[in-house]
Design a protein around this motif. Sequence first.
Motif, mmCIF file in Angstrom:
data_model
loop_
_atom_site.group_PDB
_atom_site.id
_atom_site.type_symbol
_atom_site.label_atom_id
_atom_site.label_comp_id
_atom_site.label_asym_id
_atom_site.label_seq_id
_atom_site.Cartn_x
_atom_site.Cartn_y
_atom_site.Cartn_z
ATOM 1 N N TRP A 387 0.847 -1.060 0.108
ATOM 2 C CA TRP A 387 0.056 -0.107 0.137
ATOM 3 C C TRP A 387 1.037 1.201 0.166
ATOM 4 N N ASN A 388 1.914 1.162 0.715
ATOM 5 C CA ASN A 388 2.819 2.323 0.717
ATOM 6 C C ASN A 388 3.810 2.199 -0.271
ATOM 7 N N SER A 389 3.581 1.877 -1.254
ATOM 8 C CA SER A 389 4.706 1.886 -2.302
ATOM 9 C C SER A 389 4.955 3.022 -3.099
ATOM 10 N N GLU A 390 6.082 3.065 -3.634
ATOM 11 C CA GLU A 390 6.524 4.372 -4.152
ATOM 12 C C GLU A 390 5.661 5.308 -4.930
ATOM 13 N N ASN A 391 4.849 4.211 -5.929
ATOM 14 C CA ASN A 391 3.875 5.209 -6.554
ATOM 15 C C ASN A 391 2.649 5.613 -6.225
ATOM 16 N N GLU A 392 2.401 5.508 -4.662
ATOM 17 C CA GLU A 392 1.167 5.807 -4.274
ATOM 18 C C GLU A 392 1.248 7.574 -3.861
ATOM 19 N N GLN A 393 0.267 8.096 -4.424
ATOM 20 C CA GLN A 393 0.240 9.663 -4.016
ATOM 21 C C GLN A 393 0.365 9.999 -2.552
ATOM 22 N N PHE A 394 -0.639 9.319 -2.094
ATOM 23 C CA PHE A 394 -0.996 10.035 -0.494
ATOM 24 C C PHE A 394 -0.400 8.819 0.491
ATOM 25 N N LYS A 395 0.184 9.614 1.477
ATOM 26 C CA LYS A 395 0.604 8.461 2.547
ATOM 27 C C LYS A 395 0.472 9.173 4.075
ATOM 28 N N LEU A 396 -0.222 8.364 4.868
ATOM 29 C CA LEU A 396 -0.408 8.835 6.172
ATOM 30 C C LEU A 396 0.850 9.017 7.108
ATOM 31 N N VAL A 397 1.236 10.175 7.621
ATOM 32 C CA VAL A 397 2.464 10.472 8.166
ATOM 33 C C VAL A 397 1.999 10.279 9.603
ATOM 34 N N SER A 398 1.062 11.023 10.296
ATOM 35 C CA SER A 398 0.621 10.995 11.469
ATOM 36 C C SER A 398 -0.626 11.498 11.590
ATOM 37 N N GLY A 465 -8.435 -3.637 14.628
ATOM 38 C CA GLY A 465 -9.564 -3.355 13.913
ATOM 39 C C GLY A 465 -9.446 -3.106 12.455
ATOM 40 N N GLU A 466 -10.403 -3.779 11.598
ATOM 41 C CA GLU A 466 -10.052 -3.722 9.992
ATOM 42 C C GLU A 466 -11.354 -2.801 9.494
ATOM 43 N N VAL A 467 -10.893 -1.771 8.785
ATOM 44 C CA VAL A 467 -11.957 -0.717 8.295
ATOM 45 C C VAL A 467 -11.749 -0.951 6.806
ATOM 46 N N THR A 468 -13.173 -1.051 6.389
ATOM 47 C CA THR A 468 -13.488 -1.010 4.975
ATOM 48 C C THR A 468 -14.059 0.457 4.655
ATOM 49 N N VAL A 469 -13.643 1.102 3.564
ATOM 50 C CA VAL A 469 -14.289 2.421 3.328
ATOM 51 C C VAL A 469 -14.482 2.204 1.428
ATOM 52 N N ARG A 470 -15.563 2.629 1.223
ATOM 53 C CA ARG A 470 -16.001 2.633 -0.307
ATOM 54 C C ARG A 470 -16.140 4.124 -0.890
ATOM 55 N N LEU A 471 -15.457 4.526 -1.605
ATOM 56 C CA LEU A 471 -15.483 6.070 -2.234
ATOM 57 C C LEU A 471 -16.015 6.145 -3.544
ATOM 58 N N SER A 472 -16.765 6.759 -3.949
ATOM 59 C CA SER A 472 -16.938 7.267 -5.458
ATOM 60 C C SER A 472 -16.616 8.629 -5.934
ATOM 61 N N LYS A 473 -16.345 8.570 -7.173
ATOM 62 C CA LYS A 473 -16.111 9.933 -7.665
ATOM 63 C C LYS A 473 -16.549 9.581 -9.298
ATOM 64 N N GLY A 474 -17.660 10.253 -9.826
ATOM 65 C CA GLY A 474 -17.873 10.234 -11.038
ATOM 66 C C GLY A 474 -18.359 8.652 -11.145
ATOM 67 N N ASP A 475 -18.108 7.976 -12.324
ATOM 68 C CA ASP A 475 -18.343 6.599 -12.332
ATOM 69 C C ASP A 475 -17.285 5.529 -11.806
ATOM 70 N N ILE A 477 -15.777 3.761 -8.634
ATOM 71 C CA ILE A 477 -16.056 3.378 -7.201
ATOM 72 C C ILE A 477 -14.688 2.444 -6.648
ATOM 73 N N VAL A 478 -14.246 2.907 -5.716
ATOM 74 C CA VAL A 478 -13.126 1.947 -5.055
ATOM 75 C C VAL A 478 -13.335 1.670 -3.697
ATOM 76 N N ASN A 479 -12.579 0.636 -3.260
ATOM 77 C CA ASN A 479 -12.647 0.174 -1.912
ATOM 78 C C ASN A 479 -11.396 0.200 -1.326
ATOM 79 N N LEU A 499 -8.206 6.571 -1.103
ATOM 80 C CA LEU A 499 -7.959 7.749 -2.174
ATOM 81 C C LEU A 499 -7.005 7.519 -3.287
ATOM 82 N N ASN A 500 -5.964 6.661 -2.813
ATOM 83 C CA ASN A 500 -4.872 6.190 -3.617
ATOM 84 C C ASN A 500 -5.387 5.513 -4.953
ATOM 85 N N LYS A 501 -6.630 4.515 -4.537
ATOM 86 C CA LYS A 501 -7.054 3.887 -5.393
ATOM 87 C C LYS A 501 -7.895 4.845 -6.465
ATOM 88 N N VAL A 502 -8.543 5.874 -6.020
ATOM 89 C CA VAL A 502 -9.198 6.673 -6.935
ATOM 90 C C VAL A 502 -8.149 7.286 -8.005
#
Length: 516
Positions: A387-398, A465-475, A477-479, A499-502
């Motif tokens: 998930w935290n691979s180089e090509n991911e745009q957003f990373k949670l720092v703190s 805890g394992e959290v699942t989030v589903r986001l949509s933007k236009g057509d 949809i990512v989890n 967000l990275n998947k979007v």
Amino acid sequence: MSNKEKLIIFDTTLRDGEQSPGASMTKDEKVRIAKVLERMNVDIIEAGFPIASRGDFESVQAVAEAVKDSTVCGLSRALAKDISAAGEALKKANSSRIHTFIATSPIHMKMKLRMEPDAVLQQAVDAVKMARKFTDNIEFSPEDAGRSELDFLCRIIEAVIDAGATTINIPDTVGYNLPSQFGSLIKSLIERIPNSDKAIFSVHCHNDLGMAVANSLAAVQNGARQVECTINGLGERAGNASLEEVVMAVRTRQDLFDCDTTLDATQIVSASKLVSGITGFPVQPNKAIVGANAFAHESGIHQDGVLKSRETYEIMRAEDVGWNENRLVLGKHSGRNAFRARLGELDIEMASEEDLNDAFSRFKDLADKKHEIFDEDLQALVAETGWNSENEQFKLVSLKVCSETGEIPEATVVVSIDGVESSSSAQGGGPVDAAYKAIEALVKSETELQLYSVNNITSGTDSQGEVTVRLSKGDRIVNGLGADTDIVIASAKAYINALNKVVLSATREHPQLGDV
Ligand code: KIV
Ligand code: ZN
């Protein structure tokens, strides 16, 4: 296996499974799942729809290169450009199959294709002949066969077998059939088509009325010798027949089937967890075979019976499908070798040394917070890897959250965006809401939150805890998925993952809506 006939297992998790809204997978994730399917002895892996996008093409190519023991299949409409793309993507496979399809029901031919039946038949024959230039292993599907006319189905199937199709797949595309009806359809086709003995009959059932597995099994009892299915029943809309249910029904009720699979069922649970982790589609606790409660006996009477003789209430053994007790496997002082060895025992193969190092360092962090680490924790860690691979745009720092009785919760977050760190604070209805608002203020994704759910990975209040989030933007949809002993941090991780998947998800052509 006994001397019964073989039932071929065709897995389409990477193709139809990926058509579930939000279940898109990266190339590396697809290779990881394909390797697990190969290890389970899945006969055919449908790796994708190569014409759909550059990403799909490259994923099919990568799976074709990585997998040696299973046949790798690519989907194509009955169109020259699709077939060439599939042939090209599969070039390096040890054993390849092209799966070509065209719709045959009156409603699809008239309203979607706007074609006369004779023209549909000719296009199917031409497609099969063209596909034969790339491989001898050709599957043909009359899409929406479950609502097609029997006479026309017989005509088109006879013609494509003459043209060289070796597998005839009968899809109940919209999940409309009932088991007795679908079983009779398969029987009639095999009896009525003069050259039906030259091909294997297969079925591909959707679950819109909850009949996908029942219909597939009825088809097998009437002569089908291939079932198309997916791990966890993933797939378009209500999904496809679930692999684990089909395989275990056939195995458990051998008294009623004259065929069996060669699948290694002990890998089912880990495959289910991997697919759920990668796609962000949690498995419902009461799901047959792979649900957390599938083998749990709650009532005193059941527990008493099972203790006296397990057959009183158990028709399968949990260990036969890969369940083992929550086991204390590793702790704070375990080293890299022990970590690697336990992953090996769980049949988890990391794609690279870098991924192993990444997972190991997160294991150490987790071991600092949670002293008892179970197999389930390791599986969640592995799902996070990459998930935290180089090509991911957003990373949670703190992330810092203040939540106090009578006060409005507030979160302060630091996110790295393309390597540059920025910070933001926000208030919200609860700590998760505040954290999401703070992240959104930085990222400005303009996505809509469609689903948010939390599950605990093991039992106890110190569980992750394992959290699942589903986001949509236009057509699109990512989890997204995130795991942590702190559920607010797990929520932030899941949000960032989505967000990275979007950002990464490109619009792809849908195989069943495209042109002809
Ligand atoms: O459901 C369906 O008809 C399909 C075909 C492409 C086989 O997925
Ligand atoms: Zn389908």
